[in-house]
Design an enzyme around this catalytic site. Structure first.
Site, short mmCIF file in Angstrom:
data_model
loop_
_atom_site.label_atom_id
_atom_site.label_comp_id
_atom_site.label_asym_id
_atom_site.label_seq_id
_atom_site.Cartn_x
_atom_site.Cartn_y
_atom_site.Cartn_z
N GLU A 172 -1.58 -16.38 -10.21
CA GLU A 172 -0.91 -15.78 -11.02
C GLU A 172 0.75 -16.05 -10.71
O GLU A 172 1.56 -15.49 -11.42
CB GLU A 172 -1.00 -14.18 -10.68
N CYS A 213 -6.26 -5.01 -7.82
CA CYS A 213 -6.09 -4.80 -6.35
C CYS A 213 -5.59 -5.78 -5.60
O CYS A 213 -5.27 -5.66 -4.40
CB CYS A 213 -7.34 -3.99 -5.78
N HIS A 214 -5.96 -7.11 -5.91
CA HIS A 214 -5.50 -8.30 -5.12
C HIS A 214 -3.99 -8.26 -4.96
O HIS A 214 -3.35 -8.94 -4.24
CB HIS A 214 -5.96 -9.37 -5.77
N TYR A 237 0.74 -1.11 -0.02
CA TYR A 237 -0.07 0.14 0.09
C TYR A 237 0.99 1.15 0.10
O TYR A 237 0.56 2.22 -0.62
CB TYR A 237 -0.97 0.16 1.08
N ASN A 265 -12.48 -0.12 -5.51
CA ASN A 265 -12.21 -0.41 -7.08
C ASN A 265 -13.31 -1.16 -7.51
O ASN A 265 -13.50 -2.26 -7.34
CB ASN A 265 -10.70 -1.18 -7.37
#
Length: 161
Positions: free
Chosen positions: A155, A128-129, A97, A120
């Site tokens: 991912e 945002c993850h 962040y 979002n």
């Protein structure tokens, strides 16, 4: 007129909110800030919807990490700057962040950044993850921490649970 459609993913039901030109939101069922879809028409066939759904299904099946369907960008200039910074985080990587706050030029605004991230409207698409706590641990996700962990693992990100 605003329309919506829903479809199944490995992480539960998702909703796509769209109009004739662009996607206004992509949401997991049960996530924070989920719109009231009763105000919109359910429509399951539309070129904007079909393009978005196809790309999301390709993401969840591991075939693609790219999204290029049109988004209806709305929000404050600060939110838009945060969401732009999120879109620049490469797939398989994470950032904190604080790193996002620095990127948008507001090093003392970590809480404001977290709030913008939480609002979002494009889950998965604007990633945002991929934002984690400064300790490297998973923190806050409007769709739930378990989903965040699943998305990051999908991912190939190196994460600490």
């Amino acid at each position: 007129m605003m329309n919506y459609s829903q479809f199944k993913t490995p992480q539960g039901q998702m909703f796509i909110l769209f109009d004739d030109n662009s996607v206004h939101g992509v949401y997991f069922e049960g996530q924070k800030y989920l719109p009231d879809f009763s105000q919109h028409q359910e429509l399951n066939h539309h070129p904007v919807l079909e393009g978005a759904r196809q790309q999301l299904q390709a993401y969840f099946s591991g075939e693609s990490d790219n999204f290029d369907f049109p988004l209806a960008v709305r929000g404050t200039p600060f939110q838009q700057a945060v969401w732009q910074a999120l879109s620049e985080i490469p797939c398989g990587e994470t950032c904190t962040y604080m790193a996002v706050a620095l990127k948008v030029g507001n090093p003392k605004g970590v809480r404001a950044v977290a709030q913008a991230i939480g609002h979002n409207p494009w889950s998965v698409v604007i990633p945002c993850h991929r934002v984690i706590g400064s300790s490297g641990k998973l923190t806050g996700y409007a769709g739930g921490i378990d989903r965040k962990a699943w998305l990051l693992k999908r991912e190939g990100a190196d994460i600490t649970l």
